[in-house]
Design an enzyme around this catalytic site. Sequence first.
Site, mmCIF file in Angstrom:
data_model
loop_
_atom_site.group_PDB
_atom_site.id
_atom_site.type_symbol
_atom_site.label_atom_id
_atom_site.label_comp_id
_atom_site.label_asym_id
_atom_site.label_seq_id
_atom_site.Cartn_x
_atom_site.Cartn_y
_atom_site.Cartn_z
ATOM 1 N N HIS A 56 1.792 -27.071 39.340
ATOM 2 C CA HIS A 56 2.500 -25.838 39.175
ATOM 3 C C HIS A 56 1.888 -24.563 39.816
ATOM 4 O O HIS A 56 0.638 -24.825 39.986
ATOM 5 C CB HIS A 56 2.867 -25.756 37.645
ATOM 6 C CG HIS A 56 3.788 -26.770 37.125
ATOM 7 N ND1 HIS A 56 4.675 -26.626 36.179
ATOM 8 C CD2 HIS A 56 4.036 -28.212 37.539
ATOM 9 C CE1 HIS A 56 5.048 -27.725 35.618
ATOM 10 N NE2 HIS A 56 5.038 -28.719 36.481
ATOM 11 N N GLU A 58 1.258 -21.675 38.534
ATOM 12 C CA GLU A 58 0.207 -21.160 37.747
ATOM 13 C C GLU A 58 -0.970 -22.113 37.677
ATOM 14 O O GLU A 58 -2.128 -21.421 37.665
ATOM 15 C CB GLU A 58 0.771 -20.956 36.180
ATOM 16 C CG GLU A 58 2.058 -20.009 36.142
ATOM 17 C CD GLU A 58 3.337 -20.904 36.221
ATOM 18 O OE1 GLU A 58 4.266 -20.530 35.989
ATOM 19 O OE2 GLU A 58 3.381 -21.970 36.951
ATOM 20 N N CYS A 86 5.968 -22.934 31.808
ATOM 21 C CA CYS A 86 6.203 -24.205 31.012
ATOM 22 C C CYS A 86 5.034 -24.526 30.138
ATOM 23 O O CYS A 86 3.943 -23.864 30.139
ATOM 24 C CB CYS A 86 6.421 -25.505 32.003
ATOM 25 S SG CYS A 86 4.763 -26.239 32.781
ATOM 26 N N CYS A 89 1.593 -25.035 31.663
ATOM 27 C CA CYS A 89 0.906 -24.000 32.317
ATOM 28 C C CYS A 89 0.453 -23.004 31.282
ATOM 29 O O CYS A 89 -0.620 -22.444 31.506
ATOM 30 C CB CYS A 89 1.839 -23.171 33.138
ATOM 31 S SG CYS A 89 2.445 -24.189 34.563
#
Length: 164
Positions: A56, A58, A86, A89
């Site tokens: 992801h 992040e 999410c 993250c």
Amino acid sequence: MSTIVTAETFLARSIQLATANVLNSGGPFGAVIVTADGQSFEGVNRVTADNDPTAHAEVTAIRNACRELGIFDLSGAILYTSCEPCPMCLASALWARIDRVVFAADRHDAASVGFDDAVFYEFFENDNKDALMSVAKLELADPQAPAPLEPFNTWNTLDSRIDY
């Protein structure tokens, strides 16, 4: 002309990264980490491009910052991200000791185009967690099996350990 870089500038950059990443076989997510001393590090979502469900934006920004700085503690840093992080993250930001997270679009905006993380948020709020994924402790019955606390005991006695 002003050379002051604002929070809005970093948030806008995360959105620009996300948009460009879509055109580079990536997901529509971008992130920028700004350290306490003003250094910035970027990340984009490469889940499908790299076949890595943890890639992801992040997380890639955290990885980039830590690798380039040679540290694993980003205390004092701010994470700017194009979309609400999410749970993975958010947990990664907590482990990295990031001080603050600032996002543009929220989880509902993401869900409206098919990125529905609601089930993951609900996992942590739900009393019936096993409905999504079973997570259970298993006691080792074999007396020859290693003791579950052996790794922790070894860690605790190691003089060269690096606490985190």
